[in-house]
Design a protein around this motif. Sequence first.
Motif, PDB file in Angstrom:
ATOM      1  N   GLU A 270       0.718  -1.198   0.032  1.00  0.00           N
ATOM      2  CA  GLU A 270       0.179   0.013  -0.191  1.00  0.00           C
ATOM      3  C   GLU A 270       1.044   1.325  -0.156  1.00  0.00           C
ATOM      4  O   GLU A 270       0.546   2.198  -0.488  1.00  0.00           O
ATOM      5  N   SER A 271       2.060   1.182   0.402  1.00  0.00           N
ATOM      6  CA  SER A 271       2.932   2.344   0.533  1.00  0.00           C
ATOM      7  C   SER A 271       3.700   2.728  -0.887  1.00  0.00           C
ATOM      8  O   SER A 271       3.782   3.604  -1.087  1.00  0.00           O
ATOM      9  N   LEU A 272       3.804   1.207  -1.516  1.00  0.00           N
ATOM     10  CA  LEU A 272       4.490   1.497  -2.491  1.00  0.00           C
ATOM     11  C   LEU A 272       3.464   2.173  -3.698  1.00  0.00           C
ATOM     12  O   LEU A 272       3.808   3.024  -4.491  1.00  0.00           O
ATOM     13  N   LYS A 273       2.284   1.811  -3.387  1.00  0.00           N
ATOM     14  CA  LYS A 273       1.100   2.636  -4.287  1.00  0.00           C
ATOM     15  C   LYS A 273       1.067   3.969  -4.168  1.00  0.00           C
ATOM     16  O   LYS A 273       0.723   4.960  -4.985  1.00  0.00           O
ATOM     17  N   LEU A 274       1.223   4.433  -2.761  1.00  0.00           N
ATOM     18  CA  LEU A 274       1.148   5.710  -2.367  1.00  0.00           C
ATOM     19  C   LEU A 274       2.530   6.450  -3.002  1.00  0.00           C
ATOM     20  O   LEU A 274       2.379   7.831  -3.691  1.00  0.00           O
ATOM     21  N   VAL A 275       3.697   6.054  -3.172  1.00  0.00           N
ATOM     22  CA  VAL A 275       4.877   6.348  -4.060  1.00  0.00           C
ATOM     23  C   VAL A 275       4.583   6.773  -5.518  1.00  0.00           C
ATOM     24  O   VAL A 275       4.786   7.601  -6.099  1.00  0.00           O
ATOM     25  N   ALA A 276       4.119   5.392  -5.740  1.00  0.00           N
ATOM     26  CA  ALA A 276       3.758   5.539  -7.359  1.00  0.00           C
ATOM     27  C   ALA A 276       2.795   6.535  -7.525  1.00  0.00           C
ATOM     28  O   ALA A 276       2.909   7.352  -8.752  1.00  0.00           O
ATOM     29  N   GLY A 277       1.806   6.582  -7.019  1.00  0.00           N
ATOM     30  CA  GLY A 277       0.677   7.784  -7.103  1.00  0.00           C
ATOM     31  C   GLY A 277       1.413   9.179  -7.009  1.00  0.00           C
ATOM     32  O   GLY A 277       0.801  10.143  -7.736  1.00  0.00           O
ATOM     33  N   SER A 278       2.202   9.703  -6.246  1.00  0.00           N
ATOM     34  CA  SER A 278       2.978  10.596  -6.130  1.00  0.00           C
ATOM     35  C   SER A 278       3.985  11.207  -7.226  1.00  0.00           C
ATOM     36  O   SER A 278       4.489  12.306  -7.156  1.00  0.00           O
ATOM     37  N   GLY A 279       4.242  10.031  -7.855  1.00  0.00           N
ATOM     38  CA  GLY A 279       5.493  10.075  -9.013  1.00  0.00           C
ATOM     39  C   GLY A 279       6.719  10.159  -8.453  1.00  0.00           C
ATOM     40  O   GLY A 279       7.741  10.165  -9.213  1.00  0.00           O
ATOM     41  N   GLY A 280       6.912   9.524  -7.160  1.00  0.00           N
ATOM     42  CA  GLY A 280       8.071   9.253  -6.577  1.00  0.00           C
ATOM     43  C   GLY A 280       9.000   8.193  -7.256  1.00  0.00           C
ATOM     44  O   GLY A 280       8.151   7.635  -7.914  1.00  0.00           O
ATOM     45  N   THR A 281      10.225   8.037  -7.189  1.00  0.00           N
ATOM     46  CA  THR A 281      11.213   7.194  -7.779  1.00  0.00           C
ATOM     47  C   THR A 281      11.781   6.348  -6.824  1.00  0.00           C
ATOM     48  O   THR A 281      11.752   6.865  -5.309  1.00  0.00           O
ATOM     49  N   ALA A 282      12.590   5.426  -7.195  1.00  0.00           N
ATOM     50  CA  ALA A 282      13.267   4.571  -6.054  1.00  0.00           C
ATOM     51  C   ALA A 282      14.697   4.223  -6.655  1.00  0.00           C
ATOM     52  O   ALA A 282      15.147   4.379  -8.024  1.00  0.00           O
ATOM     53  N   SER A 283      15.641   3.744  -5.811  1.00  0.00           N
ATOM     54  CA  SER A 283      17.050   3.314  -6.092  1.00  0.00           C
ATOM     55  C   SER A 283      17.118   2.072  -5.312  1.00  0.00           C
ATOM     56  O   SER A 283      16.931   1.958  -4.155  1.00  0.00           O
ATOM     57  N   VAL A 284      17.651   1.053  -5.892  1.00  0.00           N
ATOM     58  CA  VAL A 284      17.985  -0.397  -5.167  1.00  0.00           C
ATOM     59  C   VAL A 284      19.610  -0.527  -5.404  1.00  0.00           C
ATOM     60  O   VAL A 284      19.999  -0.157  -6.260  1.00  0.00           O
ATOM     61  N   ALA A 285      20.146  -0.872  -4.282  1.00  0.00           N
ATOM     62  CA  ALA A 285      21.461  -1.421  -4.132  1.00  0.00           C
ATOM     63  C   ALA A 285      21.283  -2.644  -3.883  1.00  0.00           C
ATOM     64  O   ALA A 285      21.748  -3.232  -2.805  1.00  0.00           O
ATOM     65  N   PRO A 286      21.439  -3.596  -4.863  1.00  0.00           N
ATOM     66  CA  PRO A 286      21.122  -5.090  -4.576  1.00  0.00           C
ATOM     67  C   PRO A 286      22.455  -5.841  -3.756  1.00  0.00           C
ATOM     68  O   PRO A 286      22.197  -6.623  -2.825  1.00  0.00           O
ATOM     69  N   VAL A 287      23.433  -5.301  -4.046  1.00  0.00           N
ATOM     70  CA  VAL A 287      24.680  -5.980  -3.519  1.00  0.00           C
ATOM     71  C   VAL A 287      24.807  -5.752  -1.969  1.00  0.00           C
ATOM     72  O   VAL A 287      24.758  -6.600  -0.984  1.00  0.00           O
ATOM     73  N   VAL A 288      24.624  -4.326  -1.795  1.00  0.00           N
ATOM     74  CA  VAL A 288      24.702  -3.851  -0.144  1.00  0.00           C
ATOM     75  C   VAL A 288      23.544  -4.511   0.448  1.00  0.00           C
ATOM     76  O   VAL A 288      23.615  -4.972   1.521  1.00  0.00           O
TER      77      VAL A 288
END
Length: 451
Positions: A270-288
């Motif tokens: 549900e929080s991811l839906k809030l981010v998506a709805g706001s146009g927010g973006t993300a960064s993933v650091a898979p190794v760390v």
Amino acid sequence: MKTIIVNGTVVDTEPRPHVVPDATVVIEDGVIVSVEPRPDDRAEDRPDDRPDDRAGDSAGGWAGAWEEGTEIIDAAGGIVLPGFVDTHRHVWQSVLRGIAADATLGAYLDLVLGTLTPAFRAEDVYAANLWGAIEALDAGVTTVYDWSHIQLTPGHTDAAVEALRESGLRAVFGYAHRGTGDADRAEDEVRRVRSALLPSDDGLVTPALAAWGPVYGSVEAARADWALARDLGLRLSLHATGAGPVERLHDAGLLGPDVLFVHCNGIPDESLKLVAGSGGTASVAPVVESQMGHGHPETGRLRSSGIATGLGVDTVTDAPGDMFSVMRAAFAAGRAGQAAPELTVSDVLAMATIEGAAAIGMDHRIGSLRPGKQADIVILDAAAPGLAPVHDPVAAIVTAAGTAAVDTVLVGGRVVKRGGRLVGVDMDRARDLAVRTARHVTTQARTTSAR
């Protein structure tokens, strides 16, 4: 000045990663003008009185150039692609390489931020940022979001920016307050960075605000930082995992398309839906994230939620500093039994280029070979051991290529690496500064801890 890249296998990333066969990349004044069939394949465009010098010419007829001052880069046997975009890295930690390889997140915070950070002088930040930027360029990373939480004094800030500028790297300098407490906030310093150090959004180094709250700081501090950033026209970035951070920002009315969420492990759907709805973006650091115990990298859930997602090195204290390693970690994690749709190599290359550019609000300038964009370009040696033979260029980049294959790098049309060697940088000096800084910081930290 005009630069023309010929004879390579071109991989563009917009709208999706794809191969452009038999293409020539034309660059003028640092901007991509066209990606089109080789001019020597279009005889009608060649002046009648121009000698046909294609015979024996490895550059496909471009030796001598059509126009005076044109540089021809022969990419024969190479893969030409946009430079990689690292959406989250603490560049100043380059001199702490491998120092926390076995650490959990808590142990890393105690060692690096609690013990080692206070030992950094301004000159140490300069040396570390220069070395970290050089490392990125050498690996084909042409843009880095530098989440810089080493602003102990204005001199530290000046040194960090100076090193980024000197390196020739394209960078977003994310200023973070010197600590997580409300009393550590320094609005005047943020305003100075914006007005005096980095007043333009069009240069190689541009400003942003790396925010602590409301994860490590209070909601009140977050409100103040968001107001400050939006007043100054700065994008925001914050570390966020689990339930709480997104919800608190939403309740405070602070979500928006100018907010980059880093990590996002365990954030509720549900929080991811809030981010998506706001146009927010993300960064993933898979190794760390995998090694420090943040949780499973959330590339699949983020992208299936409609959130533009980039990739990041994060810190070389326990991870490699190249995008090839990060892409492979993201690819493996994305296909390791998650409920979300499986990632493809095309998805991963997009996150390392055009989608990463979108995550930091720069896809209008970088991330692909679209005409009109900055000429941030990498040429890989496709004949390198471990890479040849190439059946699928996109798959080769993501699953097989490594830093040894990075032959040529351009940033804004300027060649910063050629023939496998960096140019325009004093490597011996930069390495010596980094080694001396590492020695000083670790010795000083041990001495202080022993008191």
